[in-house]
Design an enzyme around this catalytic site. Sequence first.
Site, mmCIF file in Angstrom:
data_model
loop_
_atom_site.group_PDB
_atom_site.id
_atom_site.type_symbol
_atom_site.label_atom_id
_atom_site.label_comp_id
_atom_site.label_asym_id
_atom_site.label_seq_id
_atom_site.Cartn_x
_atom_site.Cartn_y
_atom_site.Cartn_z
ATOM 1 N N ALA A 68 -5.123 17.870 -33.601
ATOM 2 C CA ALA A 68 -5.383 16.443 -33.779
ATOM 3 C C ALA A 68 -6.330 16.007 -32.667
ATOM 4 O O ALA A 68 -6.476 16.700 -31.649
ATOM 5 C CB ALA A 68 -4.068 15.677 -33.698
ATOM 6 N N GLY A 115 -2.464 20.536 -34.811
ATOM 7 C CA GLY A 115 -2.716 20.123 -36.193
ATOM 8 C C GLY A 115 -3.540 21.128 -36.974
ATOM 9 O O GLY A 115 -3.461 21.175 -38.212
ATOM 10 N N GLU A 118 -1.096 23.525 -38.211
ATOM 11 C CA GLU A 118 -0.296 22.827 -39.227
ATOM 12 C C GLU A 118 -1.061 22.761 -40.553
ATOM 13 O O GLU A 118 -0.488 22.943 -41.629
ATOM 14 C CB GLU A 118 0.094 21.434 -38.713
ATOM 15 C CG GLU A 118 1.095 21.561 -37.555
ATOM 16 C CD GLU A 118 1.381 20.261 -36.844
ATOM 17 O OE1 GLU A 118 0.435 19.621 -36.337
ATOM 18 O OE2 GLU A 118 2.560 19.868 -36.779
ATOM 19 N N GLU A 138 1.638 21.284 -28.525
ATOM 20 C CA GLU A 138 1.898 19.842 -28.355
ATOM 21 C C GLU A 138 2.827 19.521 -27.188
ATOM 22 O O GLU A 138 2.750 18.432 -26.615
ATOM 23 C CB GLU A 138 2.484 19.258 -29.650
ATOM 24 C CG GLU A 138 1.490 19.144 -30.792
ATOM 25 C CD GLU A 138 1.392 20.391 -31.661
ATOM 26 O OE1 GLU A 138 1.886 21.461 -31.252
ATOM 27 O OE2 GLU A 138 0.832 20.283 -32.760
HETATM 28 C C1 LIG Z 1 0.331 16.369 -34.633
HETATM 29 C C2 LIG Z 1 -0.730 17.180 -34.036
HETATM 30 C C3 LIG Z 1 -0.910 17.161 -32.674
HETATM 31 C C4 LIG Z 1 -1.977 17.958 -32.063
HETATM 32 O O1 LIG Z 1 -2.685 18.703 -32.724
HETATM 33 S S1 LIG Z 1 -2.194 17.753 -30.405
HETATM 34 C C5 LIG Z 1 -3.575 18.763 -30.011
HETATM 35 C C6 LIG Z 1 -3.239 20.207 -29.978
HETATM 36 N N1 LIG Z 1 -4.389 20.966 -29.555
HETATM 37 C C7 LIG Z 1 -4.629 21.248 -28.289
HETATM 38 O O2 LIG Z 1 -3.877 20.906 -27.380
HETATM 39 C C8 LIG Z 1 -5.887 22.025 -28.007
HETATM 40 C C9 LIG Z 1 -6.701 21.365 -26.931
HETATM 41 N N2 LIG Z 1 -7.937 22.099 -26.704
HETATM 42 C C10 LIG Z 1 -8.012 23.229 -25.990
HETATM 43 O O3 LIG Z 1 -7.033 23.772 -25.520
HETATM 44 C C11 LIG Z 1 -9.364 23.802 -25.781
HETATM 45 O O4 LIG Z 1 -10.303 22.794 -25.945
HETATM 46 C C12 LIG Z 1 -9.728 24.962 -26.755
HETATM 47 C C13 LIG Z 1 -8.845 26.183 -26.425
HETATM 48 C C14 LIG Z 1 -9.547 24.552 -28.190
HETATM 49 C C15 LIG Z 1 -11.212 25.355 -26.549
HETATM 50 O O5 LIG Z 1 -11.464 25.612 -25.207
HETATM 51 P P1 LIG Z 1 -12.999 25.795 -24.752
HETATM 52 O O6 LIG Z 1 -13.663 26.828 -25.593
HETATM 53 O O7 LIG Z 1 -12.954 26.043 -23.262
HETATM 54 O O8 LIG Z 1 -13.735 24.429 -25.082
HETATM 55 P P2 LIG Z 1 -13.465 22.986 -24.427
HETATM 56 O O9 LIG Z 1 -14.585 22.689 -23.493
HETATM 57 O O10 LIG Z 1 -12.072 22.864 -23.905
HETATM 58 O O11 LIG Z 1 -13.562 22.052 -25.736
HETATM 59 C C16 LIG Z 1 -14.786 21.705 -26.321
HETATM 60 C C17 LIG Z 1 -14.783 20.197 -26.522
HETATM 61 O O12 LIG Z 1 -13.811 19.904 -27.510
HETATM 62 C C18 LIG Z 1 -12.910 18.914 -27.017
HETATM 63 N N3 LIG Z 1 -11.594 19.156 -27.597
HETATM 64 C C19 LIG Z 1 -10.974 20.330 -27.785
HETATM 65 N N4 LIG Z 1 -9.809 20.155 -28.361
HETATM 66 C C20 LIG Z 1 -9.663 18.829 -28.556
HETATM 67 C C21 LIG Z 1 -8.651 18.017 -29.143
HETATM 68 N N5 LIG Z 1 -7.554 18.565 -29.699
HETATM 69 N N6 LIG Z 1 -8.837 16.690 -29.162
HETATM 70 C C22 LIG Z 1 -9.955 16.133 -28.669
HETATM 71 N N7 LIG Z 1 -10.958 16.860 -28.121
HETATM 72 C C23 LIG Z 1 -10.805 18.186 -28.068
HETATM 73 C C24 LIG Z 1 -12.911 19.116 -25.521
HETATM 74 O O13 LIG Z 1 -12.457 17.952 -24.852
HETATM 75 C C25 LIG Z 1 -14.368 19.405 -25.261
HETATM 76 O O14 LIG Z 1 -15.059 18.176 -25.313
HETATM 77 P P3 LIG Z 1 -16.152 17.833 -24.188
HETATM 78 O O15 LIG Z 1 -17.221 18.875 -24.358
HETATM 79 O O16 LIG Z 1 -16.611 16.438 -24.518
HETATM 80 O O17 LIG Z 1 -15.488 17.914 -22.853
#
Ligand SMILES: C/C=C/C(=O)SCCNC(=O)CCNC(=O)[C@H](O)C(C)(C)COP(=O)(O)OP(=O)(O)OC[C@H]1O[C@@H](n2cnc3c(N)ncnc32)[C@H](O)[C@@H]1OP(=O)(O)O
Length: 265
Positions: A68, A115, A118, A138
């Site tokens: 998400a 998500g 999911e 999460e």
């Molecule tokens: C009900 C459902 C709830 C949920 O789904 S809660 C969310 C669950 N997901 C997460 O917690 C994943 C969060 N993201 C990460 O852990 C990492 O990212 C990744 C492993 C996916 C990728 O890492 P890397 O390859 O180092 O890239 P990066 O620089 O961290 O991410 C690229 C850009 O993507 C944005 N981003 C990644 N995941 C999310 C997200 N889930 N929501 C919003 N933004 C996200 C970052 O911030 C960044 O953006 P910028 O380049 O502007 O700094």
Amino acid sequence: MSNEKQFSNCHVKVENHVAYLFVNNPPANVISSETVSGLSACVDYVANDSEIKAVVITGEGKFFIAGADIKEFVSAFDSEDKGKLLSVEAQAVLNKIEQLNKPVIAAINGACLGGGLELAMSCHMRIAADEAKLGQPELNLGLIPGFGGTQRLARLTNKSKALEMILTSKVIGGKEAESIGLVNKSVPLVELMNEAKQLAEAIALKKSRLSIAATIEAVNKGLETTLDEGFAIEADLWAKLFTTEDMKEGVNAFIEKREAEFQDK
Ligand SMILES: C/C=C/C(=O)SCCNC(=O)CCNC(=O)[C@H](O)C(C)(C)COP(=O)(O)OP(=O)(O)OC[C@H]1O[C@@H](n2cnc3c(N)ncnc32)[C@H](O)[C@@H]1OP(=O)(O)O
């Protein structure tokens, strides 16, 4: 490819009766409110297009779906109602995918977190890249999975594996996901789309639309009820197929030692 259709944060291309649905919300293909609306419209489109017999969902670029949109959560801070709306609206779209009467395959090409996992679990089958990363992180945000993960992960794997993954936020690769039954198969990333295409076409180009739909309905409904009810649902669907042209064609083809040519009738 032909028949390209654009929706908010996703698009669909159709080839050989298979719809390829690409989630496209750079950089990480997150499920924002806009993505939820786009996906909903996209799923309606593939449901209603009679040329489409199977669907493959993947992420554009190097991510499948990183979850998400965490940045959107800020506007819902301190509001139980807004939090609930995010969950319920996304759950409804994922349920629509699960209830589709055409097989849906997730082709997991990269980060498939929160998500994203999911959504993948709402699909009927999953092929992952060995290099993919799957998890429900999460709890790192002080949350729990909210798009169906607490329910589907335990059903697809088992209760203790689901609790371990959710409570530790452990991220696993494609091969481990295969070993716990979370994905059907894990292959090197370069082979992923071909593997998903072969699986989709093995169904779409060879089976009757009627028995495909009945299979999905029997399995979905059976998992929501008692075993006896499930047998009754199966018997009804089986009996209905007895009256179809495709059943006659399948049986005659067997007797005549040739391949069946189903007309979806
Ligand atoms: C009900 C459902 C709830 C949920 O789904 S809660 C969310 C669950 N997901 C997460 O917690 C994943 C969060 N993201 C990460 O852990 C990492 O990212 C990744 C492993 C996916 C990728 O890492 P890397 O390859 O180092 O890239 P990066 O620089 O961290 O991410 C690229 C850009 O993507 C944005 N981003 C990644 N995941 C999310 C997200 N889930 N929501 C919003 N933004 C996200 C970052 O911030 C960044 O953006 P910028 O380049 O502007 O700094």
